[in-house]
Design a protein around this motif. Structure first.
Motif, PDB file in Angstrom:
ATOM      1  N   MET A   1      21.906  -7.738 -11.895  1.00 61.41           N
ATOM      2  CA  MET A   1      21.438  -6.622 -11.066  1.00 61.41           C
ATOM      3  C   MET A   1      20.401  -7.102 -10.062  1.00 61.41           C
ATOM      4  O   MET A   1      19.642  -8.024 -10.329  1.00 61.41           O
ATOM      5  N   LYS A   2      20.376  -6.429  -8.931  1.00 57.97           N
ATOM      6  CA  LYS A   2      19.303  -6.588  -7.954  1.00 57.97           C
ATOM      7  C   LYS A   2      18.822  -5.176  -7.643  1.00 57.97           C
ATOM      8  O   LYS A   2      19.620  -4.307  -7.296  1.00 57.97           O
ATOM      9  N   VAL A   3      17.525  -4.948  -7.800  1.00 55.60           N
ATOM     10  CA  VAL A   3      16.959  -3.622  -7.601  1.00 55.60           C
ATOM     11  C   VAL A   3      15.972  -3.661  -6.445  1.00 55.60           C
ATOM     12  O   VAL A   3      15.092  -4.523  -6.400  1.00 55.60           O
ATOM     13  N   THR A   4      16.136  -2.736  -5.504  1.00 54.29           N
ATOM     14  CA  THR A   4      15.152  -2.556  -4.450  1.00 54.29           C
ATOM     15  C   THR A   4      14.692  -1.108  -4.473  1.00 54.29           C
ATOM     16  O   THR A   4      15.483  -0.195  -4.706  1.00 54.29           O
ATOM     17  N   ILE A   5      13.393  -0.925  -4.271  1.00 53.45           N
ATOM     18  CA  ILE A   5      12.803   0.417  -4.203  1.00 53.45           C
ATOM     19  C   ILE A   5      11.993   0.464  -2.922  1.00 53.45           C
ATOM     20  O   ILE A   5      11.123  -0.375  -2.696  1.00 53.45           O
ATOM     21  N   ASN A   6      12.332   1.430  -2.077  1.00 54.37           N
ATOM     22  CA  ASN A   6      11.718   1.562  -0.747  1.00 54.37           C
ATOM     23  C   ASN A   6      11.785   0.236   0.020  1.00 54.37           C
ATOM     24  O   ASN A   6      10.854  -0.150   0.720  1.00 54.37           O
ATOM     25  N   GLY A   7      12.914  -0.465  -0.144  1.00 47.58           N
ATOM     26  CA  GLY A   7      13.157  -1.689   0.592  1.00 47.58           C
ATOM     27  C   GLY A   7      12.515  -2.943   0.011  1.00 47.58           C
ATOM     28  O   GLY A   7      12.698  -4.026   0.551  1.00 47.58           O
ATOM     29  N   LYS A   8      11.770  -2.810  -1.086  1.00 47.47           N
ATOM     30  CA  LYS A   8      11.135  -3.980  -1.703  1.00 47.47           C
ATOM     31  C   LYS A   8      11.866  -4.339  -2.984  1.00 47.47           C
ATOM     32  O   LYS A   8      12.138  -3.477  -3.810  1.00 47.47           O
ATOM     33  N   GLU A   9      12.164  -5.640  -3.145  1.00 52.30           N
ATOM     34  CA  GLU A   9      12.833  -6.077  -4.366  1.00 52.30           C
ATOM     35  C   GLU A   9      11.876  -5.949  -5.546  1.00 52.30           C
ATOM     36  O   GLU A   9      10.713  -6.332  -5.467  1.00 52.30           O
ATOM     37  N   VAL A  10      12.382  -5.360  -6.640  1.00 51.50           N
ATOM     38  CA  VAL A  10      11.585  -5.126  -7.837  1.00 51.50           C
ATOM     39  C   VAL A  10      12.211  -5.915  -8.980  1.00 51.50           C
ATOM     40  O   VAL A  10      13.376  -5.703  -9.311  1.00 51.50           O
ATOM     41  N   PRO A  11      11.453  -6.829  -9.598  1.00 51.83           N
ATOM     42  CA  PRO A  11      12.015  -7.570 -10.725  1.00 51.83           C
ATOM     43  C   PRO A  11      12.235  -6.658 -11.925  1.00 51.83           C
ATOM     44  O   PRO A  11      11.503  -5.691 -12.114  1.00 51.83           O
ATOM     45  N   ILE A  12      13.264  -6.959 -12.714  1.00 50.98           N
ATOM     46  CA  ILE A  12      13.523  -6.189 -13.929  1.00 50.98           C
ATOM     47  C   ILE A  12      12.450  -6.567 -14.950  1.00 50.98           C
ATOM     48  O   ILE A  12      12.234  -7.735 -15.222  1.00 50.98           O
ATOM     49  N   GLY A  13      11.771  -5.567 -15.491  1.00 46.54           N
ATOM     50  CA  GLY A  13      10.717  -5.818 -16.463  1.00 46.54           C
ATOM     51  C   GLY A  13       9.533  -4.895 -16.236  1.00 46.54           C
ATOM     52  O   GLY A  13       9.682  -3.805 -15.703  1.00 46.54           O
ATOM     53  N   THR A  14       8.366  -5.358 -16.590  1.00 47.82           N
ATOM     54  CA  THR A  14       7.175  -4.501 -16.530  1.00 47.82           C
ATOM     55  C   THR A  14       6.237  -4.854 -15.374  1.00 47.82           C
ATOM     56  O   THR A  14       5.172  -4.269 -15.251  1.00 47.82           O
ATOM     57  N   GLN A  15       6.636  -5.791 -14.525  1.00 42.48           N
ATOM     58  CA  GLN A  15       5.801  -6.169 -13.387  1.00 42.48           C
ATOM     59  C   GLN A  15       5.832  -5.077 -12.322  1.00 42.48           C
ATOM     60  O   GLN A  15       6.900  -4.634 -11.905  1.00 42.48           O
ATOM     61  N   PHE A  16       4.657  -4.635 -11.867  1.00 43.15           N
ATOM     62  CA  PHE A  16       4.565  -3.608 -10.837  1.00 43.15           C
ATOM     63  C   PHE A  16       4.617  -4.225  -9.448  1.00 43.15           C
ATOM     64  O   PHE A  16       4.075  -5.303  -9.217  1.00 43.15           O
ATOM     65  N   VAL A  17       5.291  -3.513  -8.518  1.00 42.55           N
ATOM     66  CA  VAL A  17       5.422  -3.927  -7.133  1.00 42.55           C
ATOM     67  C   VAL A  17       4.948  -2.767  -6.267  1.00 42.55           C
ATOM     68  O   VAL A  17       5.291  -1.608  -6.522  1.00 42.55           O
ATOM     69  N   GLU A  18       4.175  -3.079  -5.227  1.00 38.29           N
ATOM     70  CA  GLU A  18       3.690  -2.046  -4.303  1.00 38.29           C
ATOM     71  C   GLU A  18       4.840  -1.541  -3.437  1.00 38.29           C
ATOM     72  O   GLU A  18       5.552  -2.325  -2.818  1.00 38.29           O
ATOM     73  N   ILE A  19       5.029  -0.214  -3.415  1.00 35.03           N
ATOM     74  CA  ILE A  19       6.104   0.371  -2.596  1.00 35.03           C
ATOM     75  C   ILE A  19       5.582   1.352  -1.558  1.00 35.03           C
ATOM     76  O   ILE A  19       6.356   1.933  -0.808  1.00 35.03           O
ATOM     77  N   GLY A  20       4.267   1.569  -1.517  1.00 35.49           N
ATOM     78  CA  GLY A  20       3.721   2.479  -0.524  1.00 35.49           C
ATOM     79  C   GLY A  20       2.211   2.460  -0.536  1.00 35.49           C
ATOM     80  O   GLY A  20       1.585   2.082  -1.527  1.00 35.49           O
ATOM     81  N   THR A  21       1.643   2.845   0.613  1.00 38.35           N
ATOM     82  CA  THR A  21       0.192   2.947   0.743  1.00 38.35           C
ATOM     83  C   THR A  21      -0.120   4.188   1.557  1.00 38.35           C
ATOM     84  O   THR A  21       0.745   4.747   2.221  1.00 38.35           O
ATOM     85  N   GLY A  22      -1.358   4.596   1.500  1.00 39.90           N
ATOM     86  CA  GLY A  22      -1.782   5.739   2.298  1.00 39.90           C
ATOM     87  C   GLY A  22      -3.280   5.893   2.263  1.00 39.90           C
ATOM     88  O   GLY A  22      -3.979   5.151   1.570  1.00 39.90           O
ATOM     89  N   GLY A  23      -3.741   6.850   3.023  1.00 44.68           N
ATOM     90  CA  GLY A  23      -5.167   7.146   3.069  1.00 44.68           C
ATOM     91  C   GLY A  23      -5.468   8.342   2.200  1.00 44.68           C
ATOM     92  O   GLY A  23      -4.609   8.815   1.460  1.00 44.68           O
ATOM     93  N   PRO A  24      -6.680   8.848   2.280  1.00 46.20           N
ATOM     94  CA  PRO A  24      -6.998  10.057   1.523  1.00 46.20           C
ATOM     95  C   PRO A  24      -5.995  11.172   1.855  1.00 46.20           C
ATOM     96  O   PRO A  24      -5.540  11.288   2.997  1.00 46.20           O
ATOM     97  N   THR A  25      -5.638  11.946   0.855  1.00 45.06           N
ATOM     98  CA  THR A  25      -4.651  13.018   1.025  1.00 45.06           C
ATOM     99  C   THR A  25      -5.344  14.371   0.985  1.00 45.06           C
ATOM    100  O   THR A  25      -6.487  14.471   0.534  1.00 45.06           O
ATOM    101  N   PRO A  26      -4.649  15.426   1.393  1.00 44.17           N
ATOM    102  CA  PRO A  26      -5.182  16.765   1.139  1.00 44.17           C
ATOM    103  C   PRO A  26      -5.318  16.974  -0.367  1.00 44.17           C
ATOM    104  O   PRO A  26      -4.649  16.281  -1.153  1.00 44.17           O
ATOM    105  N   PRO A  27      -6.133  17.914  -0.807  1.00 47.33           N
ATOM    106  CA  PRO A  27      -6.326  18.134  -2.247  1.00 47.33           C
ATOM    107  C   PRO A  27      -5.020  18.382  -3.014  1.00 47.33           C
ATOM    108  O   PRO A  27      -4.916  18.013  -4.179  1.00 47.33           O
ATOM    109  N   VAL A  28      -4.014  18.980  -2.377  1.00 52.87           N
ATOM    110  CA  VAL A  28      -2.741  19.237  -3.068  1.00 52.87           C
ATOM    111  C   VAL A  28      -1.851  18.001  -3.130  1.00 52.87           C
ATOM    112  O   VAL A  28      -0.825  18.006  -3.785  1.00 52.87           O
ATOM    113  N   GLY A  29      -2.241  16.930  -2.438  1.00 55.25           N
ATOM    114  CA  GLY A  29      -1.470  15.702  -2.456  1.00 55.25           C
ATOM    115  C   GLY A  29      -0.389  15.664  -1.394  1.00 55.25           C
ATOM    116  O   GLY A  29      -0.231  16.601  -0.603  1.00 55.25           O
ATOM    117  N   VAL A  30       0.341  14.568  -1.356  1.00 58.31           N
ATOM    118  CA  VAL A  30       1.455  14.376  -0.423  1.00 58.31           C
ATOM    119  C   VAL A  30       2.658  13.857  -1.197  1.00 58.31           C
ATOM    120  O   VAL A  30       2.520  13.190  -2.218  1.00 58.31           O
TER     121      VAL A  30
END
Length: 130
Positions: A69-98
């Motif tokens: 298998m090859k897995v990509t999430i939001n265009g980034k390859e994610v290794p199978i297992g428990t390693q975390f990969v960054e798929i997004g960033t942002g600034g402060p959000t409204p209190p209800v979130g985004v």
């Protein structure tokens, strides 16, 4: 006088499973599913994900080997297992979130490489502030 609150970042994901559809035919298969998670943060944040693989099938809950298998999430390859990969960033959000869109694509080797049946897996999300 109360102190200023520290950085806070929270993530919540839908509890409904993603559905990738059925695999049919012989040869490599590309599967895709989309969802969204909600992030609320009072500071810049990084959204991370891990994918532990797929298991299931009609017999004995066999796992599909990561090398098939090859897995990509939001265009980034994610290794199978428990390693975390960054798929997004942002600034402060409204209190209800985004809502942050999440697109999961899985490419598998030929379907003859593992038993037919329904397979499932887990995505794990975390968010880090700062």
């Amino acid at each position: 006088m109360a102190g200023r609150p520290g950085p806070v970042a929270l993530v919540s994901a839908p509890q409904t499973p993603l559905c990738f559809g059925k695999v049919s035919g012989v040869g490599p298969t590309q599967l895709k599913a989309e969802t969204a998670v909600k992030v609320a943060a009072n500071c810049p944040f990084r959204l991370l994900v891990s994918f532990q693989g797929l298991a299931g099938g009609a017999i004995d809950r066999v796992a599909i080997p990561p090398e098939l298998m090859k897995v990509t999430i939001n265009g980034k390859e994610v290794p199978i297992g428990t390693q975390f990969v960054e798929i997004g960033t942002g600034g402060p959000t409204p209190p209800v979130g985004v809502e942050v869109p999440v697109v999961v694509e899985i490419k598998t080797a030929g379907v003859l490489a593992y038993p037919a049946g329904q397979y499932g897996g887990n995505l794990a999300f975390t968010v880090r502030g700062g």
